[in-house]
Design a protein around this motif. Structure first.
Motif, PDB file in Angstrom:
ATOM      1  N   VAL A   1       0.838  -1.198   0.000  1.00  0.00           N
ATOM      2  CA  VAL A   1       0.000   0.000   0.000  1.00  0.00           C
ATOM      3  C   VAL A   1       0.876   1.253   0.000  1.00  0.00           C
ATOM      4  O   VAL A   1       0.616   2.217  -0.737  1.00  0.00           O
ATOM      5  N   ALA A   2       1.933   1.253   0.807  1.00  0.00           N
ATOM      6  CA  ALA A   2       2.836   2.407   0.851  1.00  0.00           C
ATOM      7  C   ALA A   2       3.461   2.655  -0.518  1.00  0.00           C
ATOM      8  O   ALA A   2       3.643   3.814  -0.934  1.00  0.00           O
ATOM      9  N   ALA A   3       3.781   1.594  -1.248  1.00  0.00           N
ATOM     10  CA  ALA A   3       4.383   1.731  -2.571  1.00  0.00           C
ATOM     11  C   ALA A   3       3.424   2.423  -3.539  1.00  0.00           C
ATOM     12  O   ALA A   3       3.857   3.153  -4.448  1.00  0.00           O
ATOM     13  N   ARG A   4       2.126   2.210  -3.353  1.00  0.00           N
ATOM     14  CA  ARG A   4       1.120   2.836  -4.229  1.00  0.00           C
ATOM     15  C   ARG A   4       0.908   4.307  -3.917  1.00  0.00           C
ATOM     16  O   ARG A   4       0.336   5.041  -4.718  1.00  0.00           O
TER      17      ARG A   4
ATOM     18  N   THR B   1       0.122   8.567   6.933  1.00  0.00           N
ATOM     19  CA  THR B   1      -0.441   8.700   8.279  1.00  0.00           C
ATOM     20  C   THR B   1      -1.643   7.770   8.446  1.00  0.00           C
ATOM     21  O   THR B   1      -1.793   7.094   9.472  1.00  0.00           O
ATOM     22  N   ALA B   2      -2.502   7.718   7.428  1.00  0.00           N
ATOM     23  CA  ALA B   2      -3.670   6.833   7.486  1.00  0.00           C
ATOM     24  C   ALA B   2      -3.242   5.368   7.492  1.00  0.00           C
ATOM     25  O   ALA B   2      -3.843   4.541   8.189  1.00  0.00           O
TER      26      ALA B   2
ATOM     27  N   ASP C   1       6.717   7.691  -4.177  1.00  0.00           N
ATOM     28  CA  ASP C   1       8.095   7.447  -3.770  1.00  0.00           C
ATOM     29  C   ASP C   1       8.402   8.000  -2.389  1.00  0.00           C
ATOM     30  O   ASP C   1       9.080   7.349  -1.585  1.00  0.00           O
ATOM     31  N   ALA C   2       7.923   9.194  -2.094  1.00  0.00           N
ATOM     32  CA  ALA C   2       8.202   9.801  -0.789  1.00  0.00           C
ATOM     33  C   ALA C   2       7.566   8.978   0.328  1.00  0.00           C
ATOM     34  O   ALA C   2       8.172   8.766   1.389  1.00  0.00           O
ATOM     35  N   ASP C   3       6.361   8.485   0.083  1.00  0.00           N
ATOM     36  CA  ASP C   3       5.655   7.724   1.119  1.00  0.00           C
ATOM     37  C   ASP C   3       6.295   6.354   1.359  1.00  0.00           C
ATOM     38  O   ASP C   3       6.416   5.917   2.504  1.00  0.00           O
TER      39      ASP C   3
ATOM     40  N   ALA D   1       6.402  13.236   5.504  1.00  0.00           N
ATOM     41  CA  ALA D   1       5.517  12.066   5.493  1.00  0.00           C
ATOM     42  C   ALA D   1       5.772  11.169   6.696  1.00  0.00           C
ATOM     43  O   ALA D   1       4.843  10.553   7.233  1.00  0.00           O
ATOM     44  N   ALA D   2       7.029  11.112   7.139  1.00  0.00           N
ATOM     45  CA  ALA D   2       7.385  10.190   8.214  1.00  0.00           C
ATOM     46  C   ALA D   2       6.979  10.694   9.593  1.00  0.00           C
ATOM     47  O   ALA D   2       6.608   9.894  10.463  1.00  0.00           O
TER      48      ALA D   2
END
Length: 445
Positions: free
Chosen positions: A261-264, A412-413, A267-269, A352-353
């Motif tokens: 999910v993070a990959a979708r 965050t979600a 790149d920053a996420d 994002a982090a």
């Protein structure tokens, strides 16, 4: 001060000493394990980008293959600890030998699969044409050490069940040093390249397994325990491990879904997710050390037919888990301006982090409860419940995480869904612990 309150304090001090004596060495051994991959990466990285990429893919496959069989340590710890509590050391060691024989059989099967499917597995992970040959070479050679790795898991469980976490610490540290030295000598001194790194790891793992086997065999001879394979005992060890295997696979699925999910998200996420997940995993080592102490202590109390002692030990370890989680959460919040620059200088990644890290920090007390109760129920041999609870957790987490790209909220979600996952685990484990159904006394469950 009344006699009752003084007795309560004395009992707590006793539990505290037991927890510290088992958890601190266990933490050291846990931290030493990922250092193997770090040492390999540091040495292979100087060979070139393609070699390092190949190592990354092969290491991910090997780590997954070995972690699937972590039940060899968990189930063996609980079974051996029960026998120790019952005062039957020969049977405890015999139980441990069944786990070791099972590890050897599983390891042999994994070698056959790995050698024949290595190129396909590497392609499945999307390796480039330049990295794939290096990944295949490393995977094929390193797979020869998988039986030793699984023996290390099972033998570690034996020693933990015998209330000994110091020897695994010493072996892990010695193994790390040997691995680093062998890698440097074979990669550069012998000019074997990435193959030298793989052979160095295989030799180090075989050395660790040999030390463990020497310790267990010596104990078997001292107490007159048989070393021969016992089909019924091996089958019982396998049956006890199946629920824990389901639990582990469900947990791995949760982590894979989170990463996918993070990959979708961009790149920053995904970069920020990798940072947050790394820190979350590091904090987990400290909490897992308490869980390991829980496996050993609870199994011993139940084996000794001491249900009140098991309840009190569980209560005290939960207090330790909450306190440790709270401290770790505070440290994470206070230290985040210091360690984030170590990972990235990209402000979009940092932005994002940060919110995700705050969620991780806030959820640490819950993580403390989860890890401790997970260890308590493992020590009680309550594998079927753990398997069912983790499947339920996966069923709740998966839709929540998969909806993140649709509903928005970014990383965050996603880490909110991870916090939800920990809350569900807390609820399921707390309900089980409160019910008392996990308390089954005796040398066997």
């Amino acid at each position: 001060m009344t006699q009752a309150s003084e007795a309560t304090r004395a009992t707590r001090r006793q539990h505290d000493r037991e927890i510290v004596a088992l958890a601190v060495p266990a933490f050291g051994a846990l931290v030493a394990e990922p250092l193997f991959v770090m040492a390999d990466s540091a040495i292979v990285g100087h060979l070139g980008t393609a070699q390092l990429a190949g190592l990354g893919i092969a290491s991910a496959l090997l780590t997954t293959a070995v972690s699937v069989f972590v039940f060899l340590a968990y189930a063996t710890t609980a079974a051996v600890a029960r026998r120790v509590g019952a005062g039957d050391l020969p049977a405890a060691i015999r139980q441990g030998m069944d786990g070791i024989w099972l590890a050897l059989l599983l390891g042999a099967g994994v070698i056959v699969v790995a050698l024949s499917t290595a190129p396909g597995l590497v392609d499945l992970f999307g390796a480039s044409d330049t990295a794939a040959p290096y990944a295949t070479t490393y995977l094929r050679i390193s797979s020869l050490g998988i039986p030793a790795m699984l023996v290390v898991l099972a033998a570690t469980g034996v020693l933990r069940g015998l209330q000994n976490t110091r020897t695994p610490l010493y072996v892990a540290v010695a193994g790390f040093v040997a691995n680093a030295a062998l890698n440097a000598a074979l990669v550069y001194g012998a000019g074997l390249g990435i193959a030298g790194s793989a052979w160095g790891t295989v030799i180090a793992q075989c050395g660790m397994a040999a030390v463990y086997l020497a310790v267990v065999i010596r104990g078997a001879r001292e107490h007159g325990a048989s070393l021969r394979p016992d089909a019924a005992g091996i089958r019982a060890s396998a049956q006890a491990g199946v629920p824990l295997l389901i639990r582990t696979l469900s947990l791995r699925a949760i982590l894979l879904i989170a990463t996918a999910v993070a990959a979708r998200l961009g790149d920053a996420d995904i970069a920020a997710h990798q940072i947050v997940l790394s820190l979350w995993s590091l904090l987990a080592f400290a909490l897992d050390a308490i869980a390991i102490a829980g496996q050993a202590i609870i199994g011993r109390y139940l084996g000794a037919d001491d249900a009140p002692g098991a309840r009190e030990a569980c209560r005290r370890m939960v207090q330790w888990g909450i306190a440790t989680g709270t401290v770790l959460g505070l440290l994470l919040v206070l230290a985040r301006p210091l360690f984030l620059p170590l990972f990235t200088s990209d402000s979009s990644v940092t932005d994002a982090a940060l919110p995700a890290l705050l969620l991780v920090a806030l959820s640490q007390p819950l993580c403390g409860i989860v890890f401790v109760l997970d260890g308590v129920l493992m020590g009680a041999g309550d594998g079927p419940y753990l398997a069912g609870a983790m499947v339920i957790t996966l069923a709740v987490f998966a839709p929540a995480a998969l909806l993140v790209p649709v509903l928005g909220g970014g990383l965050t979600a996603l880490w909110g869904a991870m916090a939800l996952m920990m809350a569900v685990r807390t609820l399921t484990l707390w309900l089980r612990a409160r019910s008392g159904r996990w308390i089954v006394t005796g040398a066997t469950r």
